[in-house]
Design a protein around this motif. Structure first.
Motif, PDB file in Angstrom:
ATOM      1  N   ALA A 111       9.477 -11.126   1.021  1.00 48.24           N
ATOM      2  CA  ALA A 111       8.055 -11.328   1.301  1.00 48.24           C
ATOM      3  C   ALA A 111       7.236 -11.231   0.024  1.00 48.24           C
ATOM      4  O   ALA A 111       6.306 -12.027  -0.211  1.00 48.24           O
ATOM      5  N   ILE A 112       7.570 -10.261  -0.823  1.00 39.99           N
ATOM      6  CA  ILE A 112       6.840 -10.072  -2.077  1.00 39.99           C
ATOM      7  C   ILE A 112       7.054 -11.259  -3.008  1.00 39.99           C
ATOM      8  O   ILE A 112       6.178 -11.596  -3.814  1.00 39.99           O
ATOM      9  N   LEU A 113       8.213 -11.930  -2.875  1.00 40.32           N
ATOM     10  CA  LEU A 113       8.442 -13.125  -3.671  1.00 40.32           C
ATOM     11  C   LEU A 113       7.374 -14.182  -3.378  1.00 40.32           C
ATOM     12  O   LEU A 113       6.878 -14.857  -4.293  1.00 40.32           O
ATOM     13  N   GLY A 114       7.020 -14.324  -2.090  1.00 39.39           N
ATOM     14  CA  GLY A 114       5.939 -15.238  -1.738  1.00 39.39           C
ATOM     15  C   GLY A 114       4.644 -14.849  -2.418  1.00 39.39           C
ATOM     16  O   GLY A 114       3.889 -15.705  -2.902  1.00 39.39           O
TER      17      GLY A 114
ATOM     18  N   GLY B 258       0.119  -5.640   1.997  1.00 36.77           N
ATOM     19  CA  GLY B 258      -0.303  -6.355   3.199  1.00 36.77           C
ATOM     20  C   GLY B 258       0.866  -6.650   4.124  1.00 36.77           C
ATOM     21  O   GLY B 258       0.767  -6.480   5.346  1.00 36.77           O
ATOM     22  N   ALA B 259       1.996  -7.078   3.548  1.00 41.37           N
ATOM     23  CA  ALA B 259       3.181  -7.374   4.351  1.00 41.37           C
ATOM     24  C   ALA B 259       3.714  -6.113   5.023  1.00 41.37           C
ATOM     25  O   ALA B 259       4.078  -6.126   6.206  1.00 41.37           O
ATOM     26  N   ALA B 260       3.761  -5.004   4.282  1.00 43.68           N
ATOM     27  CA  ALA B 260       4.255  -3.742   4.843  1.00 43.68           C
ATOM     28  C   ALA B 260       3.371  -3.259   5.983  1.00 43.68           C
ATOM     29  O   ALA B 260       3.862  -2.824   7.041  1.00 43.68           O
ATOM     30  N   LEU B 261       2.044  -3.337   5.789  1.00 43.28           N
ATOM     31  CA  LEU B 261       1.114  -2.895   6.831  1.00 43.28           C
ATOM     32  C   LEU B 261       1.166  -3.815   8.050  1.00 43.28           C
ATOM     33  O   LEU B 261       1.055  -3.350   9.194  1.00 43.28           O
ATOM     34  N   LEU B 262       1.357  -5.109   7.831  1.00 45.63           N
ATOM     35  CA  LEU B 262       1.445  -6.052   8.947  1.00 45.63           C
ATOM     36  C   LEU B 262       2.699  -5.791   9.777  1.00 45.63           C
ATOM     37  O   LEU B 262       2.665  -5.872  11.014  1.00 45.63           O
ATOM     38  N   ILE B 263       3.798  -5.452   9.109  1.00 47.58           N
ATOM     39  CA  ILE B 263       5.025  -5.111   9.836  1.00 47.58           C
ATOM     40  C   ILE B 263       4.802  -3.877  10.703  1.00 47.58           C
ATOM     41  O   ILE B 263       5.206  -3.824  11.869  1.00 47.58           O
ATOM     42  N   GLN B 264       4.133  -2.861  10.133  1.00 46.16           N
ATOM     43  CA  GLN B 264       3.839  -1.656  10.899  1.00 46.16           C
ATOM     44  C   GLN B 264       2.914  -1.952  12.076  1.00 46.16           C
ATOM     45  O   GLN B 264       3.098  -1.414  13.171  1.00 46.16           O
TER      46      GLN B 264
ATOM     47  N   VAL C 138       7.336 -11.567   9.544  1.00 45.50           N
ATOM     48  CA  VAL C 138       6.471 -11.429   8.366  1.00 45.50           C
ATOM     49  C   VAL C 138       7.173 -11.899   7.099  1.00 45.50           C
ATOM     50  O   VAL C 138       6.610 -12.670   6.300  1.00 45.50           O
ATOM     51  N   THR C 139       8.412 -11.469   6.903  1.00 41.61           N
ATOM     52  CA  THR C 139       9.102 -11.778   5.643  1.00 41.61           C
ATOM     53  C   THR C 139       9.477 -13.251   5.531  1.00 41.61           C
ATOM     54  O   THR C 139       9.341 -13.847   4.465  1.00 41.61           O
TER      55      THR C 139
ATOM     56  N   ALA D 152       6.513   2.847   4.122  1.00 39.84           N
ATOM     57  CA  ALA D 152       6.466   1.393   3.954  1.00 39.84           C
ATOM     58  C   ALA D 152       5.697   1.024   2.681  1.00 39.84           C
ATOM     59  O   ALA D 152       6.108   0.129   1.925  1.00 39.84           O
ATOM     60  N   LEU D 153       4.587   1.723   2.417  1.00 36.55           N
ATOM     61  CA  LEU D 153       3.811   1.469   1.201  1.00 36.55           C
ATOM     62  C   LEU D 153       4.570   1.930  -0.043  1.00 36.55           C
ATOM     63  O   LEU D 153       4.511   1.272  -1.097  1.00 36.55           O
ATOM     64  N   MET D 154       5.290   3.051   0.064  1.00 31.68           N
ATOM     65  CA  MET D 154       6.121   3.507  -1.056  1.00 31.68           C
ATOM     66  C   MET D 154       7.208   2.481  -1.365  1.00 31.68           C
ATOM     67  O   MET D 154       7.484   2.181  -2.534  1.00 31.68           O
ATOM     68  N   LEU D 155       7.818   1.942  -0.321  1.00 25.23           N
ATOM     69  CA  LEU D 155       8.861   0.934  -0.499  1.00 25.23           C
ATOM     70  C   LEU D 155       8.291  -0.325  -1.141  1.00 25.23           C
ATOM     71  O   LEU D 155       8.908  -0.901  -2.051  1.00 25.23           O
ATOM     72  N   ALA D 156       7.118  -0.755  -0.686  1.00 27.19           N
ATOM     73  CA  ALA D 156       6.492  -1.937  -1.278  1.00 27.19           C
ATOM     74  C   ALA D 156       6.178  -1.705  -2.753  1.00 27.19           C
ATOM     75  O   ALA D 156       6.385  -2.591  -3.596  1.00 27.19           O
TER      76      ALA D 156
END
Length: 284
Positions: free
Chosen positions: A49-52, A74-80, A96-97, A180-184
């Motif tokens: 997702a971050i690649l996008g 944004g992707a991490a929060l949307l998944i949550q 999402v990804t 999720a934010l730490m992972l992002a």
């Protein structure tokens, strides 16, 4: 001695070593949480997702870390958010990804000018890290390890049993969002170093080795972090003499270590099972 120290004569190699060690340490520590919670899929998906976001960042002419960071958060929060709306977590990750990755592919197909930064996001370029990359990775490493230290007990409860954690007063949803934010943050900081294709191995393999060697969560984190840093150091160092890509060298070396440890632990278990049977036969 001069032959052994020859790579360190180059500033780019010294930076690569420092970044590689920090990335290995950070991925190793975070990887214990990820593998214990069986979140390898979300880590892999979020990197895509971050690649996008990296593609859009390049097209818009934004700073790589700022643009990709906003996209990753944004992707991490949307998944949550989707997971909390009765969408299964694996389905939310997939939606999402893949959508984010597809957007990146669509932009790639119509916008054919690329930079070294974007190629690094795909394949990694640890030997090409800039002083800015070094400072970013250093700051993220200190920040995330500090969060792990401060929230060690809540994350430990959250990691093993969400129901028990909730009974004990741990804000489970807040822990979901925090991790999720730490992972992002981890993925954005290390994307240009290892790339999408290799980053998940740096997260999963040292933690898997640590799990083979210990059942104590704290020891697993120490073992995984130390192994991640040591393997990164050795892998980058060997890549200089074997003239292969540094990221691939690190992954191949970590896989080799995993195989050796797996065989050794299996041998030790069989030996321990065999010893009691020998005692029994002598007593009879």
């Amino acid at each position: 001695m001069d032959f052994l120290l020859k790579p360190f004569q180059y500033d780019f190699f010294s930076r690569a070593m420092m970044v590689g060690v920090m990335v290995g340490l950070l991925c190793g520590v975070m990887g214990v949480y990820i593998t214990t919670r069986r979140m390898s899929y979300i880590a892999h998906g979020l990197s895509h997702a971050i690649l996008g976001g990296a593609v859009m960042t390049y097209v818009l002419g934004l700073n790589f870390y700022i643009g990709s960071g906003i996209w990753g958060f944004g992707a991490a929060l949307l998944i949550q958010y989707l997971t909390g709306r009765k969408v299964y977590s694996d389905a939310a990750i997939g939606i999402v990804t893949t959508a984010s990755f597809a957007l990146g592919v669509a932009v790639i197909s119509s916008y054919r000018k690329f930079s070294q930064n974007f190629e690094a996001a795909l394949f990694g370029n640890v030997l090409g890290v800039s002083p800015t990359d070094l400072w970013v990775v250093t700051g993220v490493t200190i920040f995330l390890l500090s969060l792990v230290f401060v929230f060690y007990r809540p994350l430990l409860f959250w990691c093993f049993d969400r129901e028990v954690a909730q009974v004990q007063g741990v804000p489970v949803f807040a822990m979901d969002t925090l991790f999720a934010l730490m992972l992002a943050t981890l993925l954005v900081a290390t994307l240009q170093v290892l790339g999408v294709t290799l980053i998940i191995s740096a997260v999963v393999i040292p933690a898997s080795i640590a799990r083979l060697l210990s059942n104590h969560f704290g020891y697993m984190m120490v073992i995984s972090g130390v192994l991640g840093a040591a393997i990164s150091f050795a892998g980058i160092y060997l890549s200089y003499y074997f003239d292969i890509a540094s990221g691939a060298s690190v992954v191949l070396l970590s896989t080799l270590v995993f195989g050796i440890v797996l065989i050794w632990t299996q041998f030790q278990r069989r030996r321990q099972r065999h010893i009691p049977s020998l005692h029994s036969s002598h007593l009879s």
